[in-house]
Design a protein around this motif. Structure first.
Motif, PDB file in Angstrom:
ATOM      1  N   SER A 179      55.751  38.190  34.730  1.00 35.38           N
ATOM      2  CA  SER A 179      55.380  37.008  35.509  1.00 35.38           C
ATOM      3  C   SER A 179      55.282  37.349  36.990  1.00 35.38           C
ATOM      4  O   SER A 179      54.349  36.915  37.686  1.00 35.38           O
ATOM      5  N   ARG A 180      56.259  38.119  37.481  1.00 39.85           N
ATOM      6  CA  ARG A 180      56.228  38.504  38.899  1.00 39.85           C
ATOM      7  C   ARG A 180      55.001  39.357  39.201  1.00 39.85           C
ATOM      8  O   ARG A 180      54.365  39.207  40.250  1.00 39.85           O
ATOM      9  N   GLU A 181      54.670  40.271  38.278  1.00 37.38           N
ATOM     10  CA  GLU A 181      53.504  41.130  38.492  1.00 37.38           C
ATOM     11  C   GLU A 181      52.217  40.297  38.468  1.00 37.38           C
ATOM     12  O   GLU A 181      51.303  40.538  39.269  1.00 37.38           O
ATOM     13  N   ASP A 182      52.155  39.310  37.583  1.00 37.17           N
ATOM     14  CA  ASP A 182      50.985  38.419  37.541  1.00 37.17           C
ATOM     15  C   ASP A 182      50.833  37.679  38.862  1.00 37.17           C
ATOM     16  O   ASP A 182      49.726  37.554  39.408  1.00 37.17           O
ATOM     17  N   ASP A 183      51.964  37.187  39.377  1.00 33.98           N
ATOM     18  CA  ASP A 183      51.929  36.461  40.655  1.00 33.98           C
ATOM     19  C   ASP A 183      51.470  37.377  41.787  1.00 33.98           C
ATOM     20  O   ASP A 183      50.700  36.962  42.667  1.00 33.98           O
ATOM     21  N   ARG A 184      51.948  38.614  41.765  1.00 32.24           N
ATOM     22  CA  ARG A 184      51.585  39.556  42.824  1.00 32.24           C
ATOM     23  C   ARG A 184      50.080  39.854  42.799  1.00 32.24           C
ATOM     24  O   ARG A 184      49.411  39.847  43.845  1.00 32.24           O
TER      25      ARG A 184
ATOM     26  N   MET B 236      47.272  38.915  45.574  1.00 34.63           N
ATOM     27  CA  MET B 236      46.461  39.967  46.179  1.00 34.63           C
ATOM     28  C   MET B 236      44.974  39.614  46.093  1.00 34.63           C
ATOM     29  O   MET B 236      44.230  39.772  47.072  1.00 34.63           O
ATOM     30  N   ILE B 237      44.548  39.098  44.934  1.00 39.69           N
ATOM     31  CA  ILE B 237      43.149  38.709  44.761  1.00 39.69           C
ATOM     32  C   ILE B 237      42.797  37.556  45.697  1.00 39.69           C
ATOM     33  O   ILE B 237      41.725  37.532  46.322  1.00 39.69           O
ATOM     34  N   GLN B 238      43.714  36.609  45.835  1.00 43.11           N
ATOM     35  CA  GLN B 238      43.478  35.460  46.717  1.00 43.11           C
ATOM     36  C   GLN B 238      43.358  35.906  48.172  1.00 43.11           C
ATOM     37  O   GLN B 238      42.482  35.439  48.913  1.00 43.11           O
ATOM     38  N   ASP B 239      44.242  36.838  48.573  1.00 42.01           N
ATOM     39  CA  ASP B 239      44.186  37.352  49.950  1.00 42.01           C
ATOM     40  C   ASP B 239      42.862  38.055  50.217  1.00 42.01           C
ATOM     41  O   ASP B 239      42.264  37.913  51.288  1.00 42.01           O
ATOM     42  N   MET B 240      42.378  38.853  49.253  1.00 33.57           N
ATOM     43  CA  MET B 240      41.115  39.569  49.415  1.00 33.57           C
ATOM     44  C   MET B 240      39.956  38.581  49.525  1.00 33.57           C
ATOM     45  O   MET B 240      39.042  38.755  50.342  1.00 33.57           O
TER      46      MET B 240
ATOM     47  N   ASN C 210      40.140  35.496  50.642  1.00 30.72           N
ATOM     48  CA  ASN C 210      40.243  34.821  51.936  1.00 30.72           C
ATOM     49  C   ASN C 210      39.701  35.690  53.060  1.00 30.72           C
ATOM     50  O   ASN C 210      39.051  35.203  53.996  1.00 30.72           O
ATOM     51  N   GLN C 211      39.975  37.020  52.983  1.00 37.29           N
ATOM     52  CA  GLN C 211      39.489  37.940  54.017  1.00 37.29           C
ATOM     53  C   GLN C 211      37.965  38.008  54.018  1.00 37.29           C
ATOM     54  O   GLN C 211      37.332  38.066  55.065  1.00 37.29           O
ATOM     55  N   GLN C 212      37.359  37.990  52.828  1.00 39.30           N
ATOM     56  CA  GLN C 212      35.897  38.051  52.740  1.00 39.30           C
ATOM     57  C   GLN C 212      35.267  36.781  53.304  1.00 39.30           C
ATOM     58  O   GLN C 212      34.229  36.820  53.955  1.00 39.30           O
ATOM     59  N   VAL C 213      35.915  35.630  53.064  1.00 38.98           N
ATOM     60  CA  VAL C 213      35.404  34.356  53.586  1.00 38.98           C
ATOM     61  C   VAL C 213      35.489  34.330  55.115  1.00 38.98           C
ATOM     62  O   VAL C 213      34.578  33.888  55.816  1.00 38.98           O
ATOM     63  N   ALA C 214      36.623  34.879  55.646  1.00 39.14           N
ATOM     64  CA  ALA C 214      36.799  34.892  57.095  1.00 39.14           C
ATOM     65  C   ALA C 214      35.793  35.868  57.742  1.00 39.14           C
ATOM     66  O   ALA C 214      35.285  35.641  58.815  1.00 39.14           O
TER      67      ALA C 214
END
Length: 242
Positions: free
Chosen positions: A223-228, A232-236, A238-242
């Motif tokens: 579960s922790r690995e899934d969250d991580r 990570m995918i969400q952060d990537m 967000n960076q592309q949108v910015a």
């Protein structure tokens, strides 16, 4: 992958333990154990600074039967039999001859010695044993000889196997064999007794708790690995949108 392989093995181990506990009061039941193999693979992401590291994958390859003798319980029933030592009663079933340590027998309407499922208990020579209505006192000697006040009726076919671990578990506390049986000359029949299950409840309960805790630990790690990974995918993104 490592966590998933471990979780899969723990799940099947829990099932095996649960089945053992469910049969702790089943006459003649033999507990099951699991066999594991460990696969080691080189960690491809290792940069070599800390030396070669290997990943460990666990896989269950089979279950095997624990044929250790269970405790004997006195019943006083002349048709209850227990076996001391290496040996099995021979039973004729619709699927062929089967072998069991469950000596809870009875007599059917035709006077035949049968299991509680109605399968004939065989004597030497592969013949069933019949009692007449006049047979009131049944005696079964330690070597398996069956007699009444009217005379001998035969001798139980007690089977032994060179490699009992090759026996295949069947329904009804039966086992089938691909290897030929030999006479169980060292086995001793105890009349008026039943062999209990060889499951050790406290040991099995302790194992179940340990495996359950390990399973929950692996589940939390996944579960922790899934969250991580999700973060990570969400952060990537967000960076592309910015």
């Amino acid at each position: 992958m490592i966590a998933l392989s471990s979780q899969s093995v723990l799940r099947r181990k829990l099932d095996t333990i649960a089945n053992n506990i469910a049969n702790m009061n089943t006459t003649g039941f033999k507990s099951e154990k699991m066999m594991f193999v460990e696969h080691l693979e080189r960690n491809q992401s290792d940069n070599g600074f800390r030396g070669e590291r290997k990943l460990s994958f666990v896989r269950d390859v089979a279950t095997y039967n624990d044929f250790s003798e269970g405790a004997f319980q006195k019943t006083g029933n002349a048709l209850d039999l227990a076996l001391h030592g290496d040996g099995y009663f021979t039973i004729r079933t619709a699927a062929g001859e089967r072998y069991t340590r469950n000596g809870s027998f009875t007599i059917d309407n035709g006077g035949q010695l049968v299991t509680n499922q109605g399968d004939p208990v065989l004597a030497e020579g592969g013949q069933p044993i019949f009692f007449s209505p006049q047979d009131a006192h049944i005696t079964i000697a330690t070597d398996g000889s069956v007699s009444t006040e009217n005379g001998p009726l035969g001798k139980l076919a007690l089977a032994s196997f060179a490699n009992p671990r090759m026996l295949k578990r069947e329904p009804g506390q039966m086992f089938s064999a691909t290897q030929p049986p030999t006479p169980a000359t060292q086995a001793r029949v105890e009349q008026g007794m039943l062999e209990q299950s060889n499951v050790q409840p406290i040991v099995e309960m302790t194992r179940m708790i340990q495996v359950q805790r390990a399973y929950e630990s692996v589940n939390k790690m996944i579960s922790r690995e899934d969250d991580r990974i999700r973060k990570m995918i969400q952060d990537m993104a967000n960076q592309q949108v910015a």
